[in-house]
Each structure stands twice: as C-alpha cells, then as structure tokens.
Scaffold this motif. Structure first.
Motif, mmCIF file in Angstrom:
data_model
loop_
_atom_site.group_PDB
_atom_site.id
_atom_site.type_symbol
_atom_site.label_atom_id
_atom_site.label_comp_id
_atom_site.label_asym_id
_atom_site.label_seq_id
_atom_site.Cartn_x
_atom_site.Cartn_y
_atom_site.Cartn_z
ATOM 1 N N UNK A 128 0.722 -1.198 -0.059
ATOM 2 C CA UNK A 128 -0.114 0.028 -0.006
ATOM 3 C C UNK A 128 0.980 1.166 -0.030
ATOM 4 N N UNK A 129 2.002 1.108 0.655
ATOM 5 C CA UNK A 129 2.762 2.070 0.644
ATOM 6 C C UNK A 129 3.710 2.545 -0.730
ATOM 7 N N UNK A 130 4.192 1.523 -1.286
ATOM 8 C CA UNK A 130 4.924 1.734 -2.389
ATOM 9 C C UNK A 130 4.338 2.011 -3.524
ATOM 10 N N UNK A 131 2.900 1.744 -3.680
ATOM 11 C CA UNK A 131 1.984 1.655 -4.606
ATOM 12 C C UNK A 131 1.540 3.405 -4.790
ATOM 13 N N UNK A 132 1.978 4.144 -3.957
ATOM 14 C CA UNK A 132 1.424 5.548 -3.943
ATOM 15 C C UNK A 132 2.639 6.501 -3.891
ATOM 16 N N UNK A 141 7.751 -4.546 -8.361
ATOM 17 C CA UNK A 141 7.134 -5.571 -7.631
ATOM 18 C C UNK A 141 7.453 -6.885 -8.398
ATOM 19 N N UNK A 142 7.562 -7.862 -7.521
ATOM 20 C CA UNK A 142 8.037 -9.100 -8.127
ATOM 21 C C UNK A 142 7.025 -10.146 -7.618
ATOM 22 N N UNK A 223 -4.309 -7.914 -6.422
ATOM 23 C CA UNK A 223 -4.087 -8.095 -8.004
ATOM 24 C C UNK A 223 -4.182 -6.732 -8.655
ATOM 25 N N UNK A 224 -5.128 -5.820 -8.175
ATOM 26 C CA UNK A 224 -5.095 -4.584 -8.669
ATOM 27 C C UNK A 224 -3.707 -3.779 -8.521
ATOM 28 N N UNK A 225 -3.181 -3.655 -7.094
ATOM 29 C CA UNK A 225 -1.924 -2.945 -7.076
ATOM 30 C C UNK A 225 -0.878 -3.845 -8.207
ATOM 31 N N UNK A 226 -0.952 -4.900 -7.998
ATOM 32 C CA UNK A 226 0.365 -5.452 -8.984
ATOM 33 C C UNK A 226 -0.118 -5.114 -10.745
ATOM 34 N N UNK A 227 -1.423 -4.937 -10.811
ATOM 35 C CA UNK A 227 -1.748 -4.457 -12.301
ATOM 36 C C UNK A 227 -1.456 -3.140 -12.547
ATOM 37 N N UNK A 229 1.199 -1.580 -11.264
ATOM 38 C CA UNK A 229 2.806 -1.712 -11.607
ATOM 39 C C UNK A 229 2.996 -2.339 -12.975
ATOM 40 N N UNK A 230 2.348 -3.372 -13.320
ATOM 41 C CA UNK A 230 2.533 -4.026 -14.511
ATOM 42 C C UNK A 230 2.267 -3.061 -15.790
ATOM 43 N N UNK A 231 1.116 -2.049 -15.580
ATOM 44 C CA UNK A 231 0.946 -1.151 -16.757
ATOM 45 C C UNK A 231 1.949 -0.323 -16.663
ATOM 46 N N UNK A 232 2.813 -0.179 -15.815
ATOM 47 C CA UNK A 232 3.898 0.914 -15.852
ATOM 48 C C UNK A 232 5.174 0.175 -16.243
ATOM 49 N N UNK A 233 5.126 -1.253 -16.376
ATOM 50 C CA UNK A 233 6.456 -1.965 -16.899
ATOM 51 C C UNK A 233 7.167 -2.243 -15.646
ATOM 52 N N UNK A 234 6.780 -2.300 -14.316
ATOM 53 C CA UNK A 234 7.200 -2.453 -13.271
ATOM 54 C C UNK A 234 6.982 -3.644 -12.178
ATOM 55 N N UNK A 235 6.322 -4.467 -12.929
ATOM 56 C CA UNK A 235 6.003 -5.777 -12.240
ATOM 57 C C UNK A 235 6.449 -6.910 -13.267
#
Length: 252
Positions: A128-132, A141-142, A223-227, A229-235
């Motif tokens: 929650x912290x790193x997604x903001x 994220x891995x 899943x939403x948080x991972x998504x 990051x994924x959309x920003x090419x960082x998952x």
C-alpha cells in the motif's frame, strides 16, 4: 567516541518523520534516537552506489527468496542491496518504529524491490505504501504466480506457469483432466511465441517444494496493485527461484 551530532539534513529527515507520524509530538530522546539511526544508516544511501531497498516476508521460506534478490543485485557493480531486518532497530516503545524506519529508508533509497508470495502479513502494508507517491516511481514488484485475470494474458513464461499452477493443484481435477487443461494452455501460449510443452510445465510444478505446492491466491486488492505496476512495466512475475533471478534481471 564523540557524538557525531545531528546529520546535516536533520530538518528534512524530521519533516519526513513528522509526516509519517501524522504530526505527533516527539519527546527529545525520541528525536535524538531517530536522528542517530539516520546518522548511522542513511549515509550508505548517499554514495555513488545504487541502493536497493528489498521488501517482503522475513519468515521462512520466504526470506530465502529475499536473499536471492539481494544476492543477484549484489552481483552488479556498485550496488548496495539491503533488507530493513538487517539494520539496527529503533528502541522506542511508544512509537510505531516500522513507519519511521520504512519512511527514512524508502525515501533515501534509489530503488525499492518488493517480493510477494502470500496474501497476508506486513507485505500488505508495504504494498500500500509503495503503490503511492512518493515511492511508486522507484518501486518494482516481483509477485510469485501472478497473472492478470484474462485468458489472453499469457505474455511470458511466468504467466503460463502461474496459470498452469491453478490447474495442476486443483483437487477437483483428475490427472487426465489436468494434462488436457495444461496442454490447451501451452497450445494457446505458443501463439505468443512461448515454447513450453505440457510435460515441461507439469515437471516444473511437480518439482516445487512442499511449502510452494499451492499457487498463490491473491486478494482483489493485491491483484489491482500488481496490475498498476504491470501497466507501468514495473511488475515481473515468477514461479521458481530461477524465475525469480530472471525477474531481478529486469529491475534497472
């Protein structure tokens, strides 16, 4: 040994701590201890080396995966990968010291790398912290066995393994049904130039450690948080320790 005194950026440090604690008034010895921690640990993050703050569960076997990430990053020239758990504690019983240490380290590290393997624990708070803001732009994220929820989302080998795991460990399917489903999955994956046979996928899943047998089931929030990051090419998803090493290679 003489007291080194407050760090030169003490005002900036205490401003970030103040934000983390929502303006809580600190006692003088608390401020002194926080600045002492900053004096000891933050200089390591202000060198020409690239610093990597590694997040994830410290429980076994998950800690082993954090060490894999740390070791892989340490192989690069001029890097300083570290875990918060390896650094000194702040002995301030009155305060939520995790928030303080996390804020100081995350603010001053160059890159944050977070490993996920479960749908519980303190990693939820960290996610929650790193997604903001202000951490999102330098975080990666891995997540193990992560794939977005569409049949068409078979873009990588990790996507295929993650999808296959939900089939292989499904107690409602017999061996024949499992083989048929995974065969269909790998056939679909070939359309994305992913060269995996059903037999190879089954062999990989059969070789998992006991603690890793079941695929990870993440919450809708995860899943939403991972998504995002994924959309920003960082998952970068993974399913095996070797896959985790490959995912670390994707982190700048």
């Amino acid at each position: 040994m003489a007291d080194p005194g407050p760090p030169p950026n003490a005002a900036e440090i205490m401003e970030s701590v103040n934000d983390a604690l929502q303006g809580l008034e600190l006692e003088p010895h608390e401020t002194s201890d926080i600045l002492g921690f900053a004096n000891q640990e933050l200089p390591h993050l202000h060198t020409p080396e690239d610093s990597y703050f590694i997040l994830g569960s410290y429980r076994d076997p998950y800690l082993r995966r954090l060490r894999i990430v740390q070791n892989e990053l340490d192989k690069r020239l001029g890097t300083y990968p570290f875990l918060m758990g390896d650094l000194p504690e702040l002995d301030l019983d009155r305060l939520p010291v995790f928030r303080i240490r996390f804020t100081l380290l995350a603010t001053h590290a160059d890159t944050i790398v977070a490993v996920y393997e479960q749908d519980a624990g303190g990693e939820v708070t960290e996610l929650g912290k790193i997604s903001t803001t202000p951490y999102f732009d330098k975080s990666y994220v891995l997540p193990r066995d992560y794939t977005w929820m569409t049949e068409q989302h078979l873009d990588t080998e990790a996507d295929v393994i993650a999808a296959a795991a939900t089939i292989y460990f499904n107690d409602d399917l017999d061996d024949a049904a499992i083989e048929d489903e995974i065969d269909s999955l790998t056939t679909a994956a070939t359309k994305n130039n992913i060269d995996l046979t059903a037999a190879a996928v089954i062999d990989r899943l059969a070789d998992r450690e006991d603690s890793e047998h079941a695929p990870v089931s993440y919450s809708w929030v995860h899943l939403n948080e991972f998504r995002l990051f994924e959309l920003h090419d960082r998952c970068f998803a993974w399913s095996t320790p070797d896959g985790l090493r490959d995912s670390v290679d994707e982190v700048p």
